[in-house]
Design a protein around this motif. Sequence first.
Motif, PDB file in Angstrom:
ATOM      1  N   GLU A  17      80.554  61.541   8.278  1.00 60.58           N
ATOM      2  CA  GLU A  17      80.645  60.666   7.101  1.00 60.58           C
ATOM      3  C   GLU A  17      79.265  60.281   6.573  1.00 60.58           C
ATOM      4  O   GLU A  17      79.106  60.009   5.389  1.00 60.58           O
ATOM      5  N   VAL A  18      78.274  60.262   7.435  1.00 65.80           N
ATOM      6  CA  VAL A  18      76.899  60.007   6.997  1.00 65.80           C
ATOM      7  C   VAL A  18      76.280  61.307   6.492  1.00 65.80           C
ATOM      8  O   VAL A  18      75.731  61.352   5.390  1.00 65.80           O
ATOM      9  N   LYS A  19      76.393  62.365   7.276  1.00 71.53           N
ATOM     10  CA  LYS A  19      75.710  63.623   6.966  1.00 71.53           C
ATOM     11  C   LYS A  19      76.289  64.343   5.753  1.00 71.53           C
ATOM     12  O   LYS A  19      75.557  64.736   4.854  1.00 71.53           O
ATOM     13  N   GLU A  20      77.580  64.541   5.728  1.00 66.42           N
ATOM     14  CA  GLU A  20      78.180  65.392   4.710  1.00 66.42           C
ATOM     15  C   GLU A  20      78.713  64.610   3.510  1.00 66.42           C
ATOM     16  O   GLU A  20      78.585  65.046   2.376  1.00 66.42           O
ATOM     17  N   LYS A  21      79.304  63.477   3.770  1.00 73.99           N
ATOM     18  CA  LYS A  21      79.958  62.734   2.696  1.00 73.99           C
ATOM     19  C   LYS A  21      79.081  61.627   2.121  1.00 73.99           C
ATOM     20  O   LYS A  21      79.404  61.051   1.091  1.00 73.99           O
ATOM     21  N   HIS A  22      78.004  61.298   2.817  1.00 70.63           N
ATOM     22  CA  HIS A  22      77.108  60.207   2.407  1.00 70.63           C
ATOM     23  C   HIS A  22      77.898  58.925   2.123  1.00 70.63           C
ATOM     24  O   HIS A  22      77.574  58.161   1.222  1.00 70.63           O
ATOM     25  N   LYS A  23      78.931  58.720   2.930  1.00 70.69           N
ATOM     26  CA  LYS A  23      79.797  57.545   2.788  1.00 70.69           C
ATOM     27  C   LYS A  23      79.102  56.293   3.322  1.00 70.69           C
ATOM     28  O   LYS A  23      79.360  55.184   2.868  1.00 70.69           O
ATOM     29  N   PHE A  24      78.232  56.486   4.319  1.00 71.40           N
ATOM     30  CA  PHE A  24      77.513  55.373   4.940  1.00 71.40           C
ATOM     31  C   PHE A  24      76.022  55.675   4.947  1.00 71.40           C
ATOM     32  O   PHE A  24      75.611  56.826   5.032  1.00 71.40           O
ATOM     33  N   LYS A  25      75.217  54.611   4.866  1.00 74.99           N
ATOM     34  CA  LYS A  25      73.767  54.757   4.986  1.00 74.99           C
ATOM     35  C   LYS A  25      73.408  55.023   6.446  1.00 74.99           C
ATOM     36  O   LYS A  25      72.536  55.824   6.745  1.00 74.99           O
ATOM     37  N   LYS A  43      79.559  50.632  11.017  1.00 74.64           N
ATOM     38  CA  LYS A  43      79.215  51.532   9.925  1.00 74.64           C
ATOM     39  C   LYS A  43      78.716  50.672   8.764  1.00 74.64           C
ATOM     40  O   LYS A  43      79.320  49.662   8.453  1.00 74.64           O
ATOM     41  N   VAL A  44      77.615  51.098   8.149  1.00 75.45           N
ATOM     42  CA  VAL A  44      77.019  50.314   7.071  1.00 75.45           C
ATOM     43  C   VAL A  44      76.864  51.210   5.843  1.00 75.45           C
ATOM     44  O   VAL A  44      76.226  52.262   5.911  1.00 75.45           O
ATOM     45  N   GLU A  45      77.441  50.761   4.735  1.00 77.80           N
ATOM     46  CA  GLU A  45      77.421  51.562   3.511  1.00 77.80           C
ATOM     47  C   GLU A  45      76.088  51.499   2.780  1.00 77.80           C
ATOM     48  O   GLU A  45      75.593  52.515   2.305  1.00 77.80           O
ATOM     49  N   GLU A  46      75.514  50.312   2.664  1.00 78.54           N
ATOM     50  CA  GLU A  46      74.254  50.121   1.931  1.00 78.54           C
ATOM     51  C   GLU A  46      73.297  49.325   2.808  1.00 78.54           C
ATOM     52  O   GLU A  46      73.709  48.355   3.443  1.00 78.54           O
ATOM     53  N   SER A  47      72.026  49.711   2.803  1.00 76.32           N
ATOM     54  CA  SER A  47      71.055  48.974   3.609  1.00 76.32           C
ATOM     55  C   SER A  47      69.641  49.381   3.222  1.00 76.32           C
ATOM     56  O   SER A  47      69.377  50.543   2.926  1.00 76.32           O
ATOM     57  N   SER A  48      68.756  48.406   3.267  1.00 77.89           N
ATOM     58  CA  SER A  48      67.331  48.720   3.144  1.00 77.89           C
ATOM     59  C   SER A  48      66.827  49.119   4.532  1.00 77.89           C
ATOM     60  O   SER A  48      67.473  48.842   5.548  1.00 77.89           O
ATOM     61  N   TRP A  49      65.652  49.738   4.571  1.00 77.47           N
ATOM     62  CA  TRP A  49      65.058  50.105   5.858  1.00 77.47           C
ATOM     63  C   TRP A  49      64.790  48.844   6.692  1.00 77.47           C
ATOM     64  O   TRP A  49      65.028  48.822   7.889  1.00 77.47           O
ATOM     65  N   GLU A  50      64.347  47.785   6.039  1.00 75.63           N
ATOM     66  CA  GLU A  50      64.032  46.541   6.748  1.00 75.63           C
ATOM     67  C   GLU A  50      65.285  45.940   7.385  1.00 75.63           C
ATOM     68  O   GLU A  50      65.249  45.461   8.517  1.00 75.63           O
ATOM     69  N   SER A  64      71.601  55.293  16.592  1.00 72.25           N
ATOM     70  CA  SER A  64      72.011  55.220  15.204  1.00 72.25           C
ATOM     71  C   SER A  64      71.642  56.508  14.488  1.00 72.25           C
ATOM     72  O   SER A  64      70.584  57.095  14.741  1.00 72.25           O
ATOM     73  N   VAL A  65      72.533  56.934  13.600  1.00 74.66           N
ATOM     74  CA  VAL A  65      72.245  58.020  12.682  1.00 74.66           C
ATOM     75  C   VAL A  65      72.005  57.360  11.332  1.00 74.66           C
ATOM     76  O   VAL A  65      72.850  56.602  10.851  1.00 74.66           O
ATOM     77  N   TYR A  66      70.840  57.628  10.751  1.00 78.27           N
ATOM     78  CA  TYR A  66      70.420  56.980   9.508  1.00 78.27           C
ATOM     79  C   TYR A  66      70.051  58.049   8.486  1.00 78.27           C
ATOM     80  O   TYR A  66      69.327  58.998   8.804  1.00 78.27           O
ATOM     81  N   ASP A  67      70.522  57.889   7.273  1.00 75.78           N
ATOM     82  CA  ASP A  67      70.209  58.788   6.160  1.00 75.78           C
ATOM     83  C   ASP A  67      68.899  58.300   5.536  1.00 75.78           C
ATOM     84  O   ASP A  67      68.896  57.395   4.705  1.00 75.78           O
ATOM     85  N   PHE A  68      67.800  58.874   5.972  1.00 73.76           N
ATOM     86  CA  PHE A  68      66.446  58.409   5.652  1.00 73.76           C
ATOM     87  C   PHE A  68      65.955  59.030   4.349  1.00 73.76           C
ATOM     88  O   PHE A  68      65.853  60.254   4.226  1.00 73.76           O
TER      89      PHE A  68
END
Length: 137
Positions: A17-25, A43-50, A64-68
């Motif tokens: 859901e993070v990697k392919e669908k970009h559903k979560f940040k 699971k977190v949909e939107e988030s800043s790096w901080e 954690s898997v994070y879409d950086f």
Amino acid sequence: MASGIKVTDEVVTAYAEVKEKHKFKYVVFKVSDNEKEIVVDRKVEESSWEDFQASFPSDEPRWSVYDFDYKNKEGQDRNKLILVKWCPDNVKIKAKMMHSSSSDALGKKCKGVPIQANDRDELNYNEVRDKILSTSQ
């Protein structure tokens, strides 16, 4: 899977859901209370790096898997999955060992640039970006 702890299907689905669908940040994983499997913590949909940095507990290990999002050397917008292995120094030794020995099993199912962090300073945005740039083409 040296620890004998299994990676659940829920974890694999959340990763997709993070990697392919970009559903979560990002998605955070932990060892279950019965210490038999790795499960989704949140699971977190939107988030800043901080906010992401601040979200890790100060006394428990997590992954954690994070879409950086970052800019490559040419200044183009890019994103890459990172796999953060969070294990603060003050974690109890049994939990540290379980986390460490389970990281390989998780890493085989959830691919990403590995980032080891024992404190929030090791999650410095520029250092993480530089690591990604050094491993990317």
